[in-house]
Design an enzyme around this catalytic site. Structure first.
Site, PDB file in Angstrom:
ATOM      1  N   ASP A 264      69.316   9.180  15.438  1.00 59.20           N
ATOM      2  CA  ASP A 264      69.918  10.230  16.192  1.00 59.20           C
ATOM      3  C   ASP A 264      69.243  10.815  17.399  1.00 59.20           C
ATOM      4  OD1 ASP A 264      71.822  10.113  13.987  1.00 59.20           O
ATOM      5  OD2 ASP A 264      71.511  12.350  13.299  1.00 59.20           O
ATOM      6  N   HIS A 314      77.205  12.458  18.945  1.00 65.13           N
ATOM      7  CA  HIS A 314      76.179  13.574  18.183  1.00 65.13           C
ATOM      8  C   HIS A 314      76.120  14.906  18.992  1.00 65.13           C
ATOM      9  CE1 HIS A 314      73.180  14.749  15.071  1.00 65.13           C
ATOM     10  NE2 HIS A 314      72.196  14.754  16.149  1.00 65.13           N
ATOM     11  N   HIS A 318      73.705  19.850  20.729  1.00 66.32           N
ATOM     12  CA  HIS A 318      73.106  19.757  19.437  1.00 66.32           C
ATOM     13  C   HIS A 318      73.108  21.225  18.828  1.00 66.32           C
ATOM     14  CE1 HIS A 318      70.233  18.488  16.226  1.00 66.32           C
ATOM     15  NE2 HIS A 318      70.646  17.354  16.625  1.00 66.32           N
ATOM     16  N   HIS A 405      65.508   9.056  13.757  1.00 60.92           N
ATOM     17  CA  HIS A 405      65.409   9.628  15.367  1.00 60.92           C
ATOM     18  C   HIS A 405      64.785   8.753  15.927  1.00 60.92           C
ATOM     19  CE1 HIS A 405      66.387  12.917  12.577  1.00 60.92           C
ATOM     20  NE2 HIS A 405      67.164  13.239  13.441  1.00 60.92           N
TER      21      HIS A 405
END
Ligand code: NI
Length: 464
Positions: A264, A314, A318, A405
């Site tokens: 991510d 995503h 955020h 990540h």
């Protein structure tokens, strides 16, 4: 109101400019600031914003406040370039903080003269104390004309409120006020414009350069020069644009031990190296990208698809989606899909909501399968390669979706060993869609892992 900004990197005048992301998944903290190794004062000034904001957020939201319940606080820090030239860099940083009951946005713009160490602020744009005082008068006048503004607050205008001054395309000055400073919170963020003609006589020599830099579009490095201009990243290969997804591989996760590794928040500076490692081991993965990074590094999005990986959405900022209006949720997803489409001619078909924060409304608005995870090695927290390897390997079961990540070098360093050890245990590395099955994925439904393969569950049954 027009506050000029760009997320497009890299730029001719600051080829070594990098966006740096940090996140605390459990407490809903995400930040994206800039570092420019050739101008150290930029990183220092930017980090000081992040550090002080995180400190105050931590004081207002002690970790145990949310223990055992869904987190409700949120801190979202983001930086934008507002002016770039050979000598001037302007960076506007926004902060959205939500602490339990109420939230608000605040803004600060930092200025840098690349030939002088240190940070400059709004006051440095003006030539003299008299010029600054006159500027304040113009701001007060313009603010009073806005019916949302509380008139009394303008008569006591504080210098510290004027810490986000920028220039629009016409060279007018824009001043952004933090929520609750000169207007009620319900009014949203107030931006006041002072006309160019009033401002020019008041500006310092640096202020005049900043105005020119703020008005002009920011020149980008041509893509074919990118490879040599960005040390630390693999040279860009000039590939044919990828128009279609490679044929799906013939893997039946009902018969094979499958795992979907997901990454991510990227693509970031380390993503190219990660793709190299995945390629060496012939492993597929899924990348849930944030919009600005997809826009900044379209060549990596292309490469992901070309090498058999999957690209998911995503969101753009955020932000925790349940805190947003339906229109904002869609905009977060659509803007990111536009950036992905620009690279690979197709939008993402999967959504991973930031922090895994979701509810029935956001699931419906997703208009895509909502992908969560069942294995969380806490790589964002540990930043320790050994811990990430151990957690990822020991917690993975057949059908797992592993959250990592690709913005952390400690994570990228952990991947080769994770691949080796899981392969030794008989795992095949697949994309999320391969894991869950294209025909079984449904829009608006959430998935944390695949059901255990029938063979595995019947074996467990026999042992009982
Ligand atoms: Ni994230």
């Amino acid at each position: 109101m027009d506050v000029r900004q760009t997320e497009s990197l890299p730029l001719i005048f600051v080829p070594d400019l990098n966006a740096v992301e940090q996140s605390d998944e459990h407490r809903h903290i995400f930040s994206r600031h800039f570092e420019v190794p050739s101008v150290p004062s930029i990183g220092e000034a930017q980090r000081s914003i992040v550090e002080s904001r995180m400190k105050s957020f931590n004081q207002n939201n002690t970790p145990d406040v949310y223990a055992g319940s869904a987190a409700t606080g949120e801190l979202n820090l983001r930086s934008y370039l507002t002016a770039v030239s050979q000598q001037v860099i302007g960076i506007r940083s926004t902060a959205y903080e939500f602490a339990g009951a109420s939230g608000g946005s605040s803004f600060v713009t930092q200025w840098f003269d690349t030939r002088t160490p240190g940070m400059l602020d709004s006051r440095d744009l003006f030539g003299s104390d008299e010029g600054w005082a006159e500027f304040r008068e113009f701001v007060a006048q313009a603010a009073t004309a806005n019916p949302e503004v509380i008139p009394e607050s303008v008569t006591e205008l504080q210098d510290s409120w004027l810490d986000s001054v920028n220039f629009d395309a016409q060279g007018n000055v824009t001043v952004e006020f933090d929520d609750y400073t000169i207007a009620p919170g319900s009014a949203g963020s107030i931006v006041v414009t002072v006309p160019s003609a009033n401002i020019i006589p008041l500006l310092s020599p640096f202020g005049l350069m900043a105005r020119t830099a703020g008005m002009n579009p920011m020149p980008r490095i041509p893509a074919d020069l990118l490879g040599s201009a960005r040390p630390g990243e693999p040279a860009q290969t000039t590939q044919e644009p990828v128009a279609e997804t490679p044929q799906p591989r013939n893997i039946d996760c009902n018969k094979t031990k499958c795992v979907a590794l997901t990454f991510d928040d990227g693509p970031g500076p380390k993503t190219g190296k990660l793709l190299d490692e995945l390629e060496k081991k012939d492993a597929a993965a899924t990348f849930f990208v944030v919009g600005p990074n997809a826009k900044t590094r379209p060549e990596l999005i292309e490469r992901m698809i070309a090498e058999g990986h999957e690209v998911g959405n995503h969101t753009w900022s955020h932000r925790s989606l349940p805190a947003l209006s339906p229109a904002q949720v869609r905009s977060e997803i659509d803007r990111t899909n536009d950036a992905i489409s620009a690279a690979i001619d197709q939008p993402a078909t999967l959504l991973r909501p930031p922090y895994g924060a979701r509810n029935a409304t956001t699931d419906r608005l997703a208009q895509a399968p909502v992908i969560l995870w069942d294995v969380d090695p806490l790589d964002w927290k540990h930043r320790n390669t050994e811990k990430v390897i151990d957690a990822a390997v020991s917690q993975t079961k057949p059908g797992s979706i592993v959250l990592m990540h690709d913005i952390h070098s400690s994570t990228v360093a952990a991947v080769p060993e994770i691949l080796s050890r899981l392969k030794a245990k008989g795992y095949t590395f697949v994309t999320v869609t391969e894991l869950l099955g294209q025909d079984k994925l449904k829009s608006g439904k959430t998935y944390s892992r695949a059901p255990l393969p029938p063979t595995a569950s019947s074996k467990t049954g026999e042992k009982k």
